[in-house]
Design an enzyme around this catalytic site. Sequence first.
Site, PDB file in Angstrom:
ATOM      1  CG  HIS B 282      -0.892   0.405   2.559  1.00  0.00           C
ATOM      2  ND1 HIS B 282      -0.201   1.230   3.074  1.00  0.00           N
ATOM      3  CD2 HIS B 282       0.393  -1.064   3.104  1.00  0.00           C
ATOM      4  CE1 HIS B 282       0.049   1.217   4.719  1.00  0.00           C
ATOM      5  NE2 HIS B 282       0.196  -0.331   4.508  1.00  0.00           N
ATOM      6  CG  ASP B 294       2.346   0.510   8.127  1.00  0.00           C
ATOM      7  OD1 ASP B 294       1.618  -0.264   7.126  1.00  0.00           O
ATOM      8  OD2 ASP B 294       1.426   0.417   8.578  1.00  0.00           O
ATOM      9  CD  GLU B 328      -3.243  -1.312   5.215  1.00  0.00           C
ATOM     10  OE1 GLU B 328      -3.627  -2.278   5.986  1.00  0.00           O
ATOM     11  OE2 GLU B 328      -2.951  -0.100   5.428  1.00  0.00           O
ATOM     12  CD  GLU B 329      -1.293   2.131   7.272  1.00  0.00           C
ATOM     13  OE1 GLU B 329      -2.597   1.998   8.381  1.00  0.00           O
ATOM     14  OE2 GLU B 329       0.145   1.876   7.506  1.00  0.00           O
ATOM     15  CG  ASP B 356       0.632  -3.076   4.554  1.00  0.00           C
ATOM     16  OD1 ASP B 356       1.626  -2.700   5.101  1.00  0.00           O
ATOM     17  OD2 ASP B 356      -0.336  -3.232   5.153  1.00  0.00           O
ATOM     18  CG  HIS B 427       0.215   3.119  13.011  1.00  0.00           C
ATOM     19  ND1 HIS B 427      -1.300   2.528  12.958  1.00  0.00           N
ATOM     20  CD2 HIS B 427       0.658   2.256  11.574  1.00  0.00           C
ATOM     21  CE1 HIS B 427      -1.585   1.363  11.820  1.00  0.00           C
ATOM     22  NE2 HIS B 427      -0.161   1.591  11.157  1.00  0.00           N
TER      23      HIS B 427
END
Lengths: 470, 470
Positions: B282, B294, B328-329, B356, B427
């Site tokens: 992603h 990420d 995606e997130e 991912d 994140h």
Amino acid sequence: MAGGALAQQPAPPAPAPQAPAAVEPASIPESAIAIARQLQQKALTDPTSYALVESLTTRVGPRLPGTPGDRAAVAWAVQAMKDIGLKNVRTEEVPVVGWLRGGEKAEVLAPAPQPLVVTALGYSAATPPGGITAEIVQFDSFADLRAALPGSLEGKIAFISGRTVRTQDGAGYGAAVVARSRGPAEAAKKGAVGLIIRSIGTESHRLAHTGMVSIEGGLPPLPAAAVSNPDADQLERLLKLGPVRIRLELTPTLPGQVTSHNVIGEIPGREAPEEIVLLGAHLDSWDLGTGAIDDGAGVGIVMGAAKLIGELPQKPRRTLRIVLFAAEEVGLVGAKAYAEAHKAELANHVVGTEADFGAGPVYRFATFFSPEAKAAGEAIQAALAPIGVLPGPNNASGGPDMGPLRRLGVPVVSLAQDGSDYFDVHHTPDDTLDKVDPKKLAQSTAAFATFGWLAAEGRGSFRPTPLQPE
Amino acid sequence: MAGGALAQQPAPPAPAPQAPAAVEPASIPESAIAIARQLQQKALTDPTSYALVESLTTRVGPRLPGTPGDRAAVAWAVQAMKDIGLKNVRTEEVPVVGWLRGGEKAEVLAPAPQPLVVTALGYSAATPPGGITAEIVQFDSFADLRAALPGSLEGKIAFISGRTVRTQDGAGYGAAVVARSRGPAEAAKKGAVGLIIRSIGTESHRLAHTGMVSIEGGLPPLPAAAVSNPDADQLERLLKLGPVRIRLELTPTLPGQVTSHNVIGEIPGREAPEEIVLLGAHLDSWDLGTGAIDDGAGVGIVMGAAKLIGELPQKPRRTLRIVLFAAEEVGLVGAKAYAEAHKAELANHVVGTEADFGAGPVYRFATFFSPEAKAAGEAIQAALAPIGVLPGPNNASGGPDMGPLRRLGVPVVSLAQDGSDYFDVHHTPDDTLDKVDPKKLAQSTAAFATFGWLAAEGRGSFRPTPLQPE
């Protein structure tokens, strides 16, 4: 610990007129060594030091000089000293030039807009409202910035990108920190409107290291901030693509003169109460974290050591004095005030040391003694050897707050702690309790207790021959 | 990767009407295995994947859906696909519910005033101007919050303090993330005015983990934030001293519907161009870091693998399709849009997988295949074994963005990466390039290249027997 302390080589002490011309050299009685062994073993499992670090960092938290946190810390320390049985507990006023962090924000505007993690350096100037927007100019070191032509940075923000090398003894920090202490004045000389430095730290997290700018020549005329290591890497990569424009906004304030306090407590000596063995740490901390390793750990170590010595069946011969210094982070202000206030009794300061290098274990014992006291120093080191303490040289600094006393002729030792990971968290928001390993902290307490007991139980003088001023 | 993906067990696929009733089971030709070996070796030293991660995270940086960074990322991806020689490069629109972070600030007011490191959770509501001031009430888990009586948190801020367990496969994250996804709705039900969760992360730094709140039942009615692990520890300690009052201020905004894009490129198959082997990652990222692990790493891995396959003397038999999913997130939005847009050709999706799970090495190959395709799966695993890839079970999820395709009957594999340290930076502001180890990344690229090549060079079907809906 503050930045300047490690950066400087310890200056040679000035002549110490109060030192007696000829005295009995130091000696450590055999009976004291046997007790030291038991004390040491007890310290390795005693929970006091860690409990004190937990209490200080939880009940008080950050304690920048002159803030409510600082006042709470002084009250906490007075009570904690009484709780562990110290006598003559008292505070001594320390006037400090105040500085308070405000907002801090920075972002890359071009070529790829993104936020930067920054923190204002201590005594940084504020930016005008709305911040400053300017191109950055990279220098690999402070020396490179110094070599820039005057006026060459007109309207620009200087960016010093030199890295801090990881070392056990903090030498990497000492070498790098000049970018922080002298960078702002130097950047201003070249016409810059601001300064950004790569954090003087060894980790790779989005956390920036604060710390003081030298104010010897007056307050810095520039907004000055540190960026985290990953942000400094990113700025370097972006600069390879072309000009990098950033916006920097810092809103610190100067509340004027504020007051803090050194906090002092003692185990009065049973035979020679006028002779003082000083164990120090500093009570203040930077505001970003809770000051667990800098210097909650030191507070815990010397207080924990004092508690164990105070619980021995027989008090030591000399007085053991615990000093929690104020305002170390902003220029060793409490240490200077202590040296001034105690000028008259410095000849009676037999020896001193400070715990201000985190919560790592003590791995080396260094002295700053007269040649005649060498054997006593070796006896102390031998007593420390079972817990992994190696012999060190005879040029110890004693710790940042010992500097002013050392310069006035007071003998010092360094119980050097392993600082390999100290600069991962020092002066960052990450300086929190979870970074303290109770076992390593207990080993340091054992080392300080061993030294404190032996020095206070000893006889004679460690005092180095006053060196001629250069 | 987003939170929900690992938290859910993969749902059983719905009947796949487009799957042919009886087909030749998958087989991997011996000639392809020999070429895979060379491809794999080349990938282990090929710099493309790392260079792409560096480029994306430097030239673009953070790329939250609907932001200028996201648009820059789509343009970057189109160009990067062309640069590595992909054909049919195109974008497909993905409508997304926008959410933008604002300011975020929290502090303990009592018993010991101090700042807290917090970050708003994705789709958190804003606080009223000036923030909310309230006592916090601790729950050790989401289940404990759920067990609280309705109305029992009236005027309070719920604090879920459960810890994320470090695991290789992300199981610890999956177990903990319900506090984030469902916590806000649950806290609101009990009357709370806000929610604070311990970051769903495994590190001990003053960095908070963002991530999405479930919006299936509508946008969350509460301000909701994560505190860093050390801050959560501190709140727990403070709560042992008595009531803890905090102030929380979050000012996110909802820009309404925004548009992002899936980016697609292909190596057209030489014999069966209509048959598709999908390698996905992603393109979007959270806004705090630069989205290096990420999912910059995933983008680098699948693009690097595609480049190497494209450079082989002979193109693969089937089409290799690279899909960089949007958004995606914030709920696998691009994956759902892809599944919808490509509904008609899903029967031709031979197999798919997504990278991912960071930049760690691939350690296990799992499938979701028909029993008849078992031998082909074993042949692929055998080809991966020389680079340290173990056999896995036949219940692979394929990665978060494969979920919608898997549910529609598309066979998937998981090239499971070692995620032991993934949740240290995922994140958080710490998700930056320095966390990517080029050697480990190259191993993952070698694994994806091996799989992609073998699957695209193979014959027959991997398609699992459609399970009956439960």
